[in-house]
Design a protein around this motif. Structure first.
Motif, mmCIF file in Angstrom:
data_model
loop_
_atom_site.group_PDB
_atom_site.id
_atom_site.type_symbol
_atom_site.label_atom_id
_atom_site.label_comp_id
_atom_site.label_asym_id
_atom_site.label_seq_id
_atom_site.Cartn_x
_atom_site.Cartn_y
_atom_site.Cartn_z
ATOM 1 N N ALA A 1 0.822 -1.206 0.000
ATOM 2 C CA ALA A 1 0.000 0.000 0.000
ATOM 3 C C ALA A 1 0.859 1.260 0.000
ATOM 4 C CB ALA A 1 -0.941 -0.008 1.209
ATOM 5 N N ARG A 2 2.063 1.189 0.537
ATOM 6 C CA ARG A 2 2.955 2.351 0.584
ATOM 7 C C ARG A 2 3.914 2.415 -0.597
ATOM 8 N NH1 ARG A 2 3.139 0.664 6.110
ATOM 9 N NH2 ARG A 2 5.142 -0.372 5.730
ATOM 10 N N THR A 3 3.838 1.430 -1.486
ATOM 11 C CA THR A 3 4.787 1.380 -2.593
ATOM 12 C C THR A 3 4.476 2.412 -3.657
ATOM 13 O OG1 THR A 3 5.162 -0.967 -2.205
ATOM 14 C CG2 THR A 3 5.773 -0.111 -4.365
ATOM 15 N N CYS A 4 3.219 2.456 -4.143
ATOM 16 C CA CYS A 4 2.827 3.429 -5.158
ATOM 17 C C CYS A 4 1.316 3.575 -5.132
ATOM 18 C CB CYS A 4 3.323 3.024 -6.552
ATOM 19 S SG CYS A 4 2.544 1.541 -7.175
ATOM 20 N N LYS A 5 0.820 4.593 -5.803
ATOM 21 C CA LYS A 5 -0.607 4.873 -5.793
ATOM 22 C C LYS A 5 -1.413 3.784 -6.499
ATOM 23 C CE LYS A 5 -0.183 9.917 -5.518
ATOM 24 N NZ LYS A 5 -0.506 11.205 -6.174
ATOM 25 N N ALA A 6 -0.833 3.144 -7.499
ATOM 26 C CA ALA A 6 -1.555 2.112 -8.231
ATOM 27 C C ALA A 6 -1.867 0.906 -7.352
ATOM 28 C CB ALA A 6 -0.748 1.672 -9.452
#
Length: 593
Positions: free
Chosen positions: A89-94
């Motif tokens: 969830a914290r990696t990228c908006k996608a």
């Protein structure tokens, strides 16, 4: 489990690089951390920007962890999956929304939601949850940000502090809630259920046994609060609360599953006109205080369950109803004399559809501790099963905790000939006592050989008794589970070799738990019950013998092929030719000659 570190401001990236993770003080150790390097012009694969693919990946992480937890009875895979989803969830908006939806999809408490608020949350020794300050409107915004996630199951933490949240009529703190189990039924706690009733609720369960006035009043308006409710279950209510549940059944439009005692006559009549009903569970009261209904015909019911204390109750109810069920399950609280059981089976042949019924289960609770269980009057005769032979499409039969010492090889032949399409048979598993059985390995082998679709077989038999010669074609490789119940056993090696011949594909062998004081007769000293231990050794022998047999077959096939090639070579039928490049045409002519 791989943990993803949060991204810094996006730059052109090249590839994924895996390195050993350093452990910071106070942080959870991880084996590897995957991060993105920033030295070339590549970016994240565009497939990961497709929401459906991202949700499938996140859902797979959660589902695999749940499967591992069930297989190993270890909750650590679930914790690992939560850390992984949190990192995703914290990696990228996608990946943010798919990962958060998977992370919050299953909750059994409101505690994780409350810990997301900027307050100190702690549990007290009396089971309550307390916070260190009053809740503010900004707290509600944070709460709703996580509560809007799809949460299909929620067991309510009864928190009075939730009443301070603004909840408009017709709204809910968990707007996407699908399944709610509410155990609290006291007068001061039950009214808080109104905070957890979104219009989207599909399943509601009341496991509590107390039915105060507020709970009965709530049932009168349940069809308004949850217009799309499909499943409703509760403990059997007292007589004064049964009518309000029956009224709800009449008013509900989309119910597909009902488990709430026994509805009154008006509700049962109403179910006859409801095509949406698929699952019905009836719980008979022990005091027989219910309103009987007559001439009830429910052809749309797919699965029917009946819980009753005595067989006379169950027989009387089945006389008043006609069912087109595919599966029926009867759970009784007491044993009954053998003639009554035959009468009940005969009644089933009149109440159930002969062509639709595929699964029949009948079990008795607490029979091991019942002092009457060893009396001969409760032993089923060999003809007790004859009324069940009219059901032509039975594929699964489970008659548990019966004693049928008179079941012999001749009856086994009749069972096999009348139910050759069955996929699972558990005709009798006895009560655990050491009793002689007239059924031998010959009868077991006949059933296994002539019911080719069987994958589960349960029979109490006497493998120590001499039997007729087993035929060479009596082998069923589809049987995976064998339930021997309380069958006696002595010659382990011979029995293992016979079972390997009859059921070479068996993977599980079930037995009754060992008895503490096994009596061999009146006036004799109790002996240690080693039947379960010996049958376990039999299964191990079957596995070893099967491995040896498979290895011998493979070696035999290899040796036979080698001998054949050598013989053909001696006769001159085999020649070795080397084909060089440019000689393709010449080699094909030689091959033809």
């Amino acid at each position: 489990m791989v943990h993803f570190s949060p991204l810094v401001p996006r730059r052109p990236v090249s590839n994924l690089t895996r390195q050993s993770a350093s452990i910071s003080p106070g942080r959870r150790p991880a084996r590897y951390v995957t991060y993105l390097t920033t030295d070339t012009n590549d970016i994240m694969h565009r497939c990961l920007y497709v929401p459906e693919i991202a949700r499938m990946i996140c859902g797979h992480v959660r589902q695999m962890a749940q499967i591992q937890e069930m297989q190993s009875d270890d909750p650590s895979p679930v914790y690992e999956a939560r850390w992984t989803l949190s990192g995703l969830a914290r990696t990228c908006k996608a990946l943010k929304d798919p990962a958060l939806d998977a992370l919050w999809t299953d909750l059994d408490s409101l505690y994780p939601l409350l810990t997301c608020l900027p307050v100190e949350v702690r549990r007290t020794s009396d089971g309550l949850i307390r916070v260190n300050r009053p809740l503010e409107p900004s707290d509600f915004d944070i709460f709703q940000g996580y509560a809007r996630r799809r949460a299909p199951f929620m067991s309510a933490d009864l928190l009075r502090l939730l009443s301070s949240f603004p909840c408009a009529p017709g709204s809910s703190l968990l707007p996407n809630l699908r399944v709610l189990s509410w155990p609290g039924d006291s007068d001061d706690v039950f009214p808080f259920i109104r905070f957890f009733l979104p219009p989207t609720l599909l399943c509601l369960n009341f496991p509590g046994e107390y039915w105060p006035a507020c709970k009965q009043t709530f049932m009168s308006f349940l069809h308004i609060h949850c217009p799309h409710l499909k499943e409703f279950s509760s403990t059997p209510p007292p007589p004064d609360a049964a009518d309000c549940i029956s009224d709800f059944i009449i008013k509900a439009e989309h119910l597909a599953s009902i488990d709430c005692g026994i509805p009154n006559e008006a509700a049962m009549k109403h179910l006859m006109s409801k095509s949406s009903i698929r699952y019905l569970t009836i719980g008979m009261p022990n005091d027989d205080q219910y309103e009987p209904a007559e001439d009830i015909n429910l052809p749309t019911i797919e699965k029917f369950s009946l819980h009753a204390h005595g067989l006379d109750q169950a027989t009387e109810f089945m006389q008043q109803i006609k069912l087109g069920s595919v599966s029926v399950d009867f759970l009784l609280g007491d044993i009954a004399p053998a003639p009554f059981v035959w009468g009940f089976f005969d009644q089933l042949s009149n109440s159930l559809d002969h062509d639709k019924l595929e699964i029949l289960k009948y079990s008795i609770e607490g029979i091991v501790d019942n002092p009457r269980a060893n009396q001969y009057i409760y032993e089923l005769e060999e003809n007790a099963l004859e009324p069940l032979f009219v059901f032509r499409n039975l594929v699964v039969v489970q008659l548990e905790n019966f004693r049928m010492p008179y079941l012999d090889d001749a009856m086994a032949v009749q069972i096999a000939d009348s139910s050759n399409s069955a996929q699972g048979q558990d005709w009798q598993t006895d009560t655990g006592q050491l009793r002689m059985s007239a059924l031998t390995l010959h009868g077991v082998g006949y059933i296994a050989a002539h019911c080719r679709k069987l994958h589960t077989l349960g029979l109490v038999f006497d493998p120590t008794d001499e039997c007729a010669m087993l035929k060479a074609e009596w082998t069923n490789e589809n049987i995976r589970i064998l339930d021997v119940g309380a069958s006696p056993i002595e010659n382990l090696v011979a029995i293992a070799a016979t079972l390997l011949f009859l059921m070479p594909g068996v993977k599980e062998l079930w037995t009754k738990p060992a008895l503490k004081n096994l009596s061999l007769g009146i006036g004799l000293m109790p002996v240690a019950d080693r039947r379960a231990e010996r049958w376990t050794l039999v299964l191990e022998m079957v596995t070893v013998f099967g491995s040896v047999r498979d290895g011998a077959k493979a070696d035999g096939r290899a040796q036979a092929r080698k001998d054949l090639l050598e013989e053909l070579a001696k006769e001159g039928f085999l020649t070795t030719m080397r084909i060089k490049r440019g000689q393709k045409e010449a080699s094909s002519e030689q091959a033809e000659s």
